[in-house]
Scaffold this active site. Structure first.
Site, short mmCIF file in Angstrom:
data_model
loop_
_atom_site.label_atom_id
_atom_site.label_comp_id
_atom_site.label_asym_id
_atom_site.label_seq_id
_atom_site.Cartn_x
_atom_site.Cartn_y
_atom_site.Cartn_z
N ASP A 12 44.15 23.64 69.52
CA ASP A 12 42.76 23.26 70.14
C ASP A 12 43.38 22.13 70.87
O ASP A 12 44.57 21.43 70.77
CB ASP A 12 41.92 22.66 68.73
CG ASP A 12 40.63 22.28 69.57
OD1 ASP A 12 40.03 22.79 70.50
OD2 ASP A 12 39.93 21.38 68.91
N SER A 13 42.36 21.43 71.78
CA SER A 13 42.60 20.69 72.49
C SER A 13 42.55 19.27 71.85
O SER A 13 42.76 18.32 72.56
CB SER A 13 41.47 20.33 73.53
OG SER A 13 40.22 20.26 73.06
N TYR A 44 39.85 19.94 76.99
CA TYR A 44 40.01 20.89 78.06
C TYR A 44 38.87 21.12 78.90
O TYR A 44 38.86 21.66 80.15
CB TYR A 44 40.19 21.90 77.21
CG TYR A 44 41.86 22.23 76.88
CD1 TYR A 44 42.52 20.89 76.78
CD2 TYR A 44 42.28 23.23 76.14
CE1 TYR A 44 43.90 20.93 76.05
CE2 TYR A 44 43.49 23.26 75.69
CZ TYR A 44 44.43 22.25 75.56
OH TYR A 44 45.43 22.22 75.11
N GLY A 45 37.64 20.85 78.54
CA GLY A 45 36.26 21.31 78.91
C GLY A 45 36.18 20.48 80.62
O GLY A 45 35.23 21.03 81.39
N CYS A 75 39.59 26.75 70.11
CA CYS A 75 38.91 26.13 71.35
C CYS A 75 38.15 26.98 72.18
O CYS A 75 38.55 27.87 72.70
CB CYS A 75 40.08 25.09 72.25
SG CYS A 75 39.57 24.56 73.70
N ASN A 76 36.89 26.72 72.16
CA ASN A 76 35.70 27.52 73.38
C ASN A 76 36.55 27.55 74.50
O ASN A 76 36.50 28.51 75.19
CB ASN A 76 34.59 27.07 72.96
CG ASN A 76 33.87 27.29 71.50
OD1 ASN A 76 33.27 28.40 71.39
ND2 ASN A 76 33.95 26.31 70.81
N THR A 77 36.73 26.42 75.10
CA THR A 77 37.19 26.37 76.42
C THR A 77 38.45 27.08 76.71
O THR A 77 38.64 27.81 77.92
CB THR A 77 37.18 24.87 76.78
OG1 THR A 77 36.21 24.08 76.81
CG2 THR A 77 37.73 24.66 78.42
N CYS A 184 31.73 24.35 70.92
CA CYS A 184 32.91 23.54 70.79
C CYS A 184 33.13 23.35 69.30
O CYS A 184 32.41 22.84 68.45
CB CYS A 184 32.62 22.32 71.62
SG CYS A 184 34.07 21.29 71.54
N HIS A 186 34.99 21.20 68.07
CA HIS A 186 34.72 19.80 67.75
C HIS A 186 33.40 19.42 67.06
O HIS A 186 33.23 18.62 66.18
CB HIS A 186 34.79 18.92 68.94
CG HIS A 186 36.57 18.32 69.08
ND1 HIS A 186 37.09 19.40 69.98
CD2 HIS A 186 37.35 17.44 69.21
CE1 HIS A 186 38.35 18.78 70.17
NE2 HIS A 186 38.50 17.63 69.67
#
Length: 259
Positions: A12-13, A44-45, A75-77, A184, A186
């Site tokens: 993930d970011s 990352y977004g 990570c969604n992005t 996200c 997070h």
């Protein structure tokens, strides 16, 4: 080498993907895992698609070098911007994470749902293709500017976080949403804060359980489960490990590593 006993890689970011790791570990407690927190480059977004792809490939190369048998893009992005390129380049199976819009739309009584996500996710082609399927439901999109940075800095319960969340959620409440989708990895760490702001009837949905079940399915169909009892779980971050250590707790160790 016993390939079944190789670890699952997760990246993930930053620290947010540990919410996905927790769901995977709860469902598959005997599987070894390696978690990669690219906190140095979070969030990352706010990055371009090409930057997100490059960072995702860098993380993938690291996890493959560590012998991972499967990679979860927690990570969604990164999923919405890079997973097609990852699958085209590498032979290892990938599991992505997308906002759980379908269950929210399916169960919504008001036909109005909210989604809180990063700019990179909401602007992605994959996300827009998904939302186009649900023309009968009003989807209120909100970029969570600043939320990831506060989480990465250990300020989950800060006054700044409360103010931001109230400003983002108030318009959704006025529009009569009955489901809030967290887009996200997070954001699940903000659920206690969010519940204090939302009316009780609004349900919160994240993707953790769905990703864990998909991981289980891919292991069963394509890869193979570990054949040993017990698991080894390694957590790497390329910044100060303090916040990651606080998130994962004393049963595990966050390791600082440049990657």
């Amino acid at each position: 080498m016993d390939y079944n006993n190789q670890p699952i890689g997760i990246f993930d970011s930053g620290i947010g993907g540990t919410s996905i790791w927790s769901a995977i570990h709860a469902l598959l407690p005997n599987e070894k895992t390696i978690y990669l927190a690219d906190s140095k480059n979070a969030p990352y977004g706010q990055k371009s698609k090409s930057e997100i792809i490059a960072l995702s490939m860098k993380n993938t190369d690291f996890l493959i070098d560590m012998g991972c048998k499967l990679i979860v893009v927690a990570c969604n992005t990164a999923t919405t911007n890079a997973i097609q390129e990852l699958r085209a380049k590498y032979t290892i199976p990938f599991i992505g994470i997308e906002p759980a819009i379908k269950p929210a739309v399916t169960h919504s009584k008001t036909q109005v749902i909210g989604i809180l996500a990063t700019q990179g996710t909401l602007n992605s082609e994959l996300f827009n293709k998904t939302t186009e399927k649900y023309q009968d439901t009003k989807i209120i999109e909100q970029v969570g500017h600043g939320l990831v940075q506060l989480i990465e800095n250990g300020q989950i319960n800060s006054p700044e976080m409360t103010l931001l969340l109230k400003s983002y959620l108030a318009p959704m409440i006025r529009e009569n949403i009955d489901y809030l989708v967290l887009g996200c990895s997070h954001y699940p760490y903000l659920i206690p804060q969010i519940k204090k702001i939302l009316p009780d009837h609004i349900q919160i949905i994240d993707s953790g359980q769905a990703v864990a079940k998909q991981t289980q399915n891919v292991l069963r169909e394509k890869v193979g489960f570990t054949s040993s009892s017990g698991s080894e779980n390694i957590f790497y971050t390329n910044t100060n490990p303090k916040v990651l250590q606080e998130i994962i707790g004393n049963n595990f160790t966050a390791i600082s590593k440049d990657f």
